[in-house]
Design an enzyme around this catalytic site. Structure first.
Site, PDB file in Angstrom:
ATOM      1  N   ARG A 182      33.412  66.778  41.437  1.00  0.00           N
ATOM      2  CA  ARG A 182      34.710  66.628  42.108  1.00  0.00           C
ATOM      3  C   ARG A 182      35.453  67.954  42.042  1.00  0.00           C
ATOM      4  O   ARG A 182      36.076  68.395  42.997  1.00  0.00           O
ATOM      5  CB  ARG A 182      35.542  65.499  41.471  1.00  0.00           C
ATOM      6  N   TYR A 216      47.300  64.475  66.900  1.00  0.00           N
ATOM      7  CA  TYR A 216      46.249  63.491  66.666  1.00  0.00           C
ATOM      8  C   TYR A 216      46.886  62.184  66.176  1.00  0.00           C
ATOM      9  O   TYR A 216      47.748  62.204  65.290  1.00  0.00           O
ATOM     10  CB  TYR A 216      45.276  64.069  65.637  1.00  0.00           C
ATOM     11  N   ASP A 241      46.979  72.770  62.786  1.00  0.00           N
ATOM     12  CA  ASP A 241      45.722  72.032  62.909  1.00  0.00           C
ATOM     13  C   ASP A 241      44.915  72.734  64.004  1.00  0.00           C
ATOM     14  O   ASP A 241      45.253  72.662  65.187  1.00  0.00           O
ATOM     15  CB  ASP A 241      46.019  70.566  63.269  1.00  0.00           C
ATOM     16  N   LYS A 266      34.519  67.689  63.896  1.00  0.00           N
ATOM     17  CA  LYS A 266      34.489  67.978  65.321  1.00  0.00           C
ATOM     18  C   LYS A 266      33.639  69.215  65.604  1.00  0.00           C
ATOM     19  O   LYS A 266      32.455  69.199  65.339  1.00  0.00           O
ATOM     20  CB  LYS A 266      35.924  68.098  65.839  1.00  0.00           C
TER      21      LYS A 266
END
Ligand SMILES: *Cc1c(COP(=O)(O)O)cnc(C)c1O
Length: 381
Positions: free
Chosen positions: A48, A100, A174, A199
């Site tokens: 992690r 978005y 973004d 994406k």
């Protein structure tokens, strides 16, 4: 040596594996690392906190954005969530009014509950953005080009406007739609770049991921602390897939754009199509800004059909090469209706999307096949 982005896409953050010489970064599919002694380690203690495959991806992403630092997350939304957690209750955020759908949902449905305040404004209008700023505004959130309307905001003009203010809010961009190959927000004055690597960066519709890139060391340390504290980290296999996808980013983005340009030109001459929005089409309202800050127009097109929702549905259900699906940015062409699919979460909000809007993610297939497919589908409308 300052390497160009095409070279960084292939080599950034990656060196041959020292034990075997393997040229590809191994998928370090491990949760923990054996320690030579108590409190000693070889740079990794728990996955992690850090993992070598993830580290290669983070360094690669930083290189592409021209950033000092990169951080990888389990999704674009996890990256967005982490940036907003830099703020505290009572702080104010100015966000674009065409972002978005998931970003709007996170801000409006989750963070408001914790006492964060949001205003959603048209960020293509620097004056409107400036007017929305308050003394307690700590973050300006831009998306450009936007999902799904492809509005383009002038990153440099906004950064310059913010620079003159005392108590300057953080500027986050973004950059999912443009990718660092088309646009590098940090070089234009932004503080933080956020991605959905799901994406174009991943590019093959086979992994969900997110990323943050930044230059400021204190900001990096704070975000890195949160990455570990919150734990929304990507697994090593997904990091490998995104790293591998990035190797062809520049090739894909050039083809996405040349195909999209041809499709946009075809659609803009078609009698059944009311409007076509593509950042590098002369009819785009921010064409000049797009030309100034982007290398090409990217692979996304939005259109509104003359026949409204009914016509939009027929088109989206009538294509054969373009698959009817959410998401974008993969090598394959996709088509969808944002109002009923990706942007359901903004329906009945001020950000609601025209029900006749169709969003195309133009892939890298042969352009003739794409044009013929759209032609036959429009024939059924
Ligand atoms: C998809 C997307 C996101 C969210 O990313 P996930 O990886 O799906 O969590 C954020 N911003 C934009 C512009 C997107 O297209």
């Amino acid at each position: 040596m300052k390497l160009k982005i095409e070279t960084l896409a292939i080599h950034g953050g990656q060196t041959p594996e020292p034990v075997t010489g393997a040229i590809m970064t191994p998928i370090f599919q491990t949760s923990t690392y054996v320690q030579p002694g108590v409190g000693e380690n070889k740079g990794y203690e728990y996955s992690r906190t850090g993992n070598p495959t993830r580290k290669a991806l983070e360094d690669c992403l930083a290189g592409l954005e021209g950033a000092q630092y990169g951080l990888a997350f389990s999704s674009g939304m996890a990256a967005t969530d982490t940036v907003v957690r830099l703020l505290k209750s009572g702080d104010h955020v100015v966000c674009g009014n065409d972002v978005y759908g998931g970003t709007f949902r996170l801000f409006d449905k989750e963070f408001r509950r914790f006492g964060f305040e949001f205003d959603f404004v048209d960020t293509t209008d620097v004056k409107a953005l400036e007017a929305a700023l308050r003394p307690e505004t700590r973050l300006v959130w831009l998306e450009t080009p936007t999902n799904p309307l492809l509005n383009v905001s002038d990153i440099r003009a906004i950064a310059e406007m913010l620079a003159g203010r005392k108590n300057r809010p953080l500027l986050a961009v973004d950059n999912t739609f443009a990718t660092p190959y088309l646009q590098r927000p940090l070089e234009l004055g932004a503080d933080v770049v956020v991605h959905s690597t799901t994406k174009y960066l991943g590019g093959h519709s086979d992994a969900v991921g997110g990323a943050i890139a930044m230059n400021d060391t204190a900001l990096y340390e704070r975000l890195k602390f949160m990455q570990n504290a919150i734990g929304a980290v990507p697994g090593p296999m997904d990091c490998f897939l995104v790293l591998r996808g990035i190797k062809t980013l520049h090739l894909r983005m050039d083809r996405h754009a040349s195909n999209a340009e041809a499709v946009a030109n075809y659609l803009s001459d078609h009698p059944k199509v009311k409007t076509v929005t593509y950042p590098f089409h002369e009819s785009h309202p921010q064409y000049a800004v797009a030309k100034k800050q982007m290398r090409n127009g990217g692979g996304m097109i939005s259109i509104v059909m003359n026949g409204g929702e009914e016509a939009a549905r027929k088109l989206a259900e009538g294509t054969k090469v373009f698959a009817l699906a959410e998401s974008l940015g993969g090598v394959e062409s996709l088509i969808e209706l944002p109002a009923g699919m990706t942007h359901l979460s903004v329906a009945a909000s001020p950000l609601a999307i025209d029900t006749g809007l169709v969003r195309l993610s133009v892939g890298v297939e042969h352009v003739d096949d794409l044009l013929l497919d759209i032609e036959q589908a429009l024939g059924k409308v």
